[in-house]
Design a protein around this motif. Structure first.
Motif, mmCIF file in Angstrom:
data_model
loop_
_atom_site.group_PDB
_atom_site.id
_atom_site.type_symbol
_atom_site.label_atom_id
_atom_site.label_comp_id
_atom_site.label_asym_id
_atom_site.label_seq_id
_atom_site.Cartn_x
_atom_site.Cartn_y
_atom_site.Cartn_z
ATOM 1 N N TYR A 27 2.069 9.775 -35.895
ATOM 2 C CA TYR A 27 2.187 11.059 -35.205
ATOM 3 C C TYR A 27 1.513 10.963 -33.847
ATOM 4 C CZ TYR A 27 -2.489 12.002 -37.310
ATOM 5 O OH TYR A 27 -3.792 11.930 -37.735
ATOM 6 N N ASP A 33 -4.744 18.552 -26.445
ATOM 7 C CA ASP A 33 -4.680 19.343 -27.672
ATOM 8 C C ASP A 33 -5.978 19.250 -28.478
ATOM 9 O OD1 ASP A 33 -2.174 20.475 -27.484
ATOM 10 O OD2 ASP A 33 -1.546 19.778 -29.469
ATOM 11 N N ASP A 205 -4.895 23.514 -32.161
ATOM 12 C CA ASP A 205 -3.522 23.627 -31.662
ATOM 13 C C ASP A 205 -2.552 23.081 -32.704
ATOM 14 O OD1 ASP A 205 -4.135 24.611 -29.006
ATOM 15 O OD2 ASP A 205 -4.976 22.614 -28.633
ATOM 16 N N ARG A 206 -2.958 21.990 -33.340
ATOM 17 C CA ARG A 206 -2.170 21.373 -34.404
ATOM 18 C C ARG A 206 -3.091 20.926 -35.522
ATOM 19 N NH1 ARG A 206 2.764 19.807 -31.506
ATOM 20 N NH2 ARG A 206 2.029 20.418 -29.449
ATOM 21 N N ALA A 208 -3.217 18.106 -38.814
ATOM 22 C CA ALA A 208 -2.658 17.006 -39.597
ATOM 23 C C ALA A 208 -3.216 17.149 -41.005
ATOM 24 C CB ALA A 208 -3.041 15.660 -38.986
ATOM 25 N N GLN A 217 1.590 16.972 -43.724
ATOM 26 C CA GLN A 217 2.225 17.905 -42.787
ATOM 27 C C GLN A 217 1.567 17.704 -41.437
ATOM 28 O OE1 GLN A 217 2.681 22.136 -44.193
ATOM 29 N NE2 GLN A 217 1.254 21.445 -45.767
ATOM 30 N N TYR A 218 2.305 18.001 -40.388
ATOM 31 C CA TYR A 218 1.727 17.962 -39.051
ATOM 32 C C TYR A 218 2.402 19.038 -38.215
ATOM 33 C CZ TYR A 218 0.105 16.176 -34.556
ATOM 34 O OH TYR A 218 -0.489 16.047 -33.321
ATOM 35 N N GLY A 219 1.628 19.990 -37.732
ATOM 36 C CA GLY A 219 2.228 21.051 -36.926
ATOM 37 C C GLY A 219 1.193 22.055 -36.479
ATOM 38 N N THR A 220 1.676 23.115 -35.827
ATOM 39 C CA THR A 220 0.780 24.175 -35.372
ATOM 40 C C THR A 220 0.319 24.981 -36.590
ATOM 41 O OG1 THR A 220 2.561 25.763 -35.115
ATOM 42 C CG2 THR A 220 2.095 24.356 -33.221
ATOM 43 N N SER A 222 0.722 27.921 -37.423
ATOM 44 C CA SER A 222 1.750 28.776 -38.020
ATOM 45 C C SER A 222 2.862 27.966 -38.696
ATOM 46 C CB SER A 222 2.342 29.727 -36.978
ATOM 47 O OG SER A 222 2.799 29.000 -35.874
ATOM 48 N N ASP A 223 2.983 26.681 -38.345
ATOM 49 C CA ASP A 223 3.978 25.821 -39.018
ATOM 50 C C ASP A 223 3.512 25.320 -40.371
ATOM 51 O OD1 ASP A 223 5.590 25.852 -36.800
ATOM 52 O OD2 ASP A 223 4.873 23.930 -36.002
ATOM 53 N N ILE A 224 2.172 25.266 -40.521
ATOM 54 C CA ILE A 224 1.602 24.573 -41.674
ATOM 55 C C ILE A 224 1.611 25.487 -42.884
ATOM 56 C CG2 ILE A 224 -0.594 23.666 -42.578
ATOM 57 C CD1 ILE A 224 0.443 21.762 -40.604
#
Ligand code: ADP
Ligand code: ADP
Length: 228
Positions: A27, A33, A205-206, A208, A217-220, A222-224
């Motif tokens: 990733y 970030d 910001d993100r 992992a 999972q890897y994301g912001t 709100s994505d997680i």
């Protein structure tokens, strides 16, 4: 500018180990970030952080920081600072000398060192403590010295290994808010190890999310998806 790229990174501490401490991590952490490595104890967060720092070798794959493979850079040329859980201050040096240490190592001009020590001490409210030795400080103060020492370098990359875990709840909240402001000001790409979901969600910001050495999972924030 310091983007961090992990490309198929795996780690075995010993060739005899049957399993990897981390496996197939791929990733990219964008420049500037704040990224948390989140997961339970033993999932490989510190291993990942230590490899980004060049403190541990990678077994397979590579880690590219600002365009160069970490293992190709001499330790003193790596543009990063590390904040440890146990602060790791130099006990025989004053607060001011602790903050200045890495700058002196890099042979920065004296006037610039003075400016940076003053600036870091102001940001972390350490002005009154500059002549003290670490043993004459509280835990919260020691942690602020460790943060001041790291930001005085203004490194491309800041690495944090559970820096708040030895603080009590109130101090943890205050220092967390402070960290967020420091990151907004300094802008160093930041990698932050924690097992605390709320801490990761509020700072990053993100995120992992790691489990058993793998990236889940890897994301912001709100994505997680985090299990309750
Ligand atoms: P975390 O930081 O998420 O708690 P670690 O990266 O410390 O996880 O550990 C990941 C795995 O690697 C664990 O199984 C741990 O026992 C192993 N490990 C960590 N450090 C070492 C080491 N120095 N030597 C051998 N095994 C290690
Ligand atoms: P102790 O652990 O002995 O209570 P602290 O380090 O918590 O000592 O606090 C010492 C002083 O520094 C107090 O006046 C406190 O208000 C201040 N202080 C502590 N933490 C912070 C912080 N994160 N930001 C600003 N001031 C702080």
């Amino acid at each position: 500018m310091a983007e961090i790229r992990l490309e198929g990174v795996s780690k075995k501490y010993s060739p005899k180990d049957s399993t990897y401490a981390v496996e197939h991590l791929t990733y990219t952490i964008p420049d500037g970030d704040f990224v948390s490595l989140l997961g339970p104890s033993g999932c490989g967060k510190s291993t990942t952080l230590n490899m980004i720092a060049g403190l541990e070798s990678v077994t397979d794959g590579s880690i590219i920081v600002d365009g160069s493979a970490v293992e190709d850079l001499e330790p003193h040329k790596r543009d990063l600072a590390f904040v440890f859980q146990d602060y790791a201050l130099y006990p025989h040096l004053s607060v001011a000398d602790n903050i200045a240490f890495g700058l002196k190592m890099r042979r920065m001009p004296k006037a610039e060192i003075r400016r940076r020590v003053k600036d870091a001490a102001e940001r972390l409210e350490l002005e009154g403590l500059l002549r003290r030795k670490p043993k004459a400080l509280s835990g919260g103060q020691r942690q602020r010295v460790a943060l001041a020492r790291a930001i005085a370098r203004r490194p491309g990359v800041l690495l944090f290994d559970e820096p708040l875990s030895n603080l009590d709840a109130l101090l943890r909240d205050r220092t967390r808010a402070e960290l967020k402001m420091l990151h907004a000001d300094i802008g160093s790409t930041s990698v932050y190890v924690t097992h605390d979901q709320e801490e990761a969600m509020s700072l990053s910001d993100r995120i992992a999310v790691m489990s058993k050495g793998r990236l889940e999972q890897y994301g912001t924030p709100s994505d997680i998806y985090l299990r309750p």
